[in-house]
Design an enzyme around this catalytic site. Sequence first.
Site, PDB file in Angstrom:
ATOM      1  N   HIS A   1       0.835  -1.202   0.000  1.00 63.53           N
ATOM      2  CA  HIS A   1       0.000   0.000   0.000  1.00 63.53           C
ATOM      3  C   HIS A   1       0.874   1.258   0.000  1.00 63.53           C
ATOM      4  CE1 HIS A   1      -2.897  -2.886   2.052  1.00 63.53           C
ATOM      5  NE2 HIS A   1      -3.617  -2.432   1.045  1.00 63.53           N
TER       6      HIS A   1
ATOM      7  N   GLY B   1      -2.730  -1.738  -7.241  1.00 63.81           N
ATOM      8  CA  GLY B   1      -1.638  -2.696  -7.306  1.00 63.81           C
ATOM      9  C   GLY B   1      -1.951  -3.837  -8.259  1.00 63.81           C
TER      10      GLY B   1
ATOM     11  N   ASP C   1      -3.877  -7.629  -7.636  1.00 66.95           N
ATOM     12  CA  ASP C   1      -5.298  -7.849  -7.929  1.00 66.95           C
ATOM     13  C   ASP C   1      -5.538  -7.556  -9.411  1.00 66.95           C
ATOM     14  OD1 ASP C   1      -6.427  -8.408  -5.177  1.00 66.95           O
ATOM     15  OD2 ASP C   1      -5.427  -6.500  -4.823  1.00 66.95           O
TER      16      ASP C   1
ATOM     17  N   LEU D   1       4.233  -5.699  -5.011  1.00 71.36           N
ATOM     18  CA  LEU D   1       5.351  -5.667  -4.075  1.00 71.36           C
ATOM     19  C   LEU D   1       5.395  -7.001  -3.334  1.00 71.36           C
ATOM     20  CD1 LEU D   1       7.174  -3.183  -3.830  1.00 71.36           C
ATOM     21  CD2 LEU D   1       6.245  -2.796  -1.558  1.00 71.36           C
TER      22      LEU D   1
ATOM     23  N   SER E   1       0.099  -8.954   1.066  1.00 72.19           N
ATOM     24  CA  SER E   1      -1.359  -8.956   1.131  1.00 72.19           C
ATOM     25  C   SER E   1      -1.795  -8.861   2.579  1.00 72.19           C
ATOM     26  CB  SER E   1      -1.917 -10.235   0.511  1.00 72.19           C
ATOM     27  OG  SER E   1      -3.304 -10.348   0.751  1.00 72.19           O
TER      28      SER E   1
END
Length: 283
Positions: free
Chosen positions: A37, A149, A152, A178, A187
């Site tokens: 994030h 990202g 997904d 990442l 995640s």
Amino acid sequence: MIIFKKVVALHQFITSLKQQNKTIGFVPTMGALHQGHLSLIDACKKACDVTVCSIFVNPTQFNDPKDFEKYPITLEQDMLLLTQHEMDILFLPSVNEIYPAGVHTLPHYNLGALENILEGKYRPGHFQGVCQVVDRLLNIVQPDKLFLGRKDYQQCMVINKLIELKQLPIALSIQPTLREEDGLAMSSRNMRLTAAGRKKAVVLYRTLLFIKENAFKKGIPVLIEEAKAKLLASGFEKIDYITVADANTLQEIKALGASANAVVLAAAFLDGVRLIDNLSLSA
């Protein structure tokens, strides 16, 4: 960092920023923030004058109520991370703020085949829920750029479709997945793995790498069966899918040509936690 909980207040503030010709970047999240994030936020801050991050666990995108109940909530830690990262604006709405008329009369989006394959097949209604919340958030924040990202992958395609359907003047920026040092895709769901499960989880990434490394040497159907066997042998309890697909349509590919633009995608369960990942394939 300025925190907003009310739609009207945030909308008014964003309007004032736009009147100053400030460019607005937006990073929507469901919290349980990690470095993935933060990498989106970094990209947003480089590209835009003002960065907005939202934290909202959207109930309409969980086809399994138990999954919604188990979603990790780490708001205090999230706010500390964002403060340390010099976030400009944090939007923390309630369900009533996002869905003031309730969740039973929300719009339906014509997503075509994207809605019924891969994630859509195994999580019916999921992408309608994603579109419902993202449509609402984009209407509130009115960003110039939206940052997502690549982990997904299908969701990125769905949100791009939403932007096209609504003809929104928003540029979508998809950032690389990442990964942890061992390769596991970052995640929020990783938090729910046991210590032993966390060690096994990296096999998902290694299995996708195995397919990538052999995709132009072996037949795709044979590779997929070998990949499934690897996952099950390593302790994964269930595999929803492992597939090689066209990167633009997500339609399944049985054989790769030299110029193929393809991606390998997988979803599998470990410790009862559903993990997803994908890798681009190229000659």
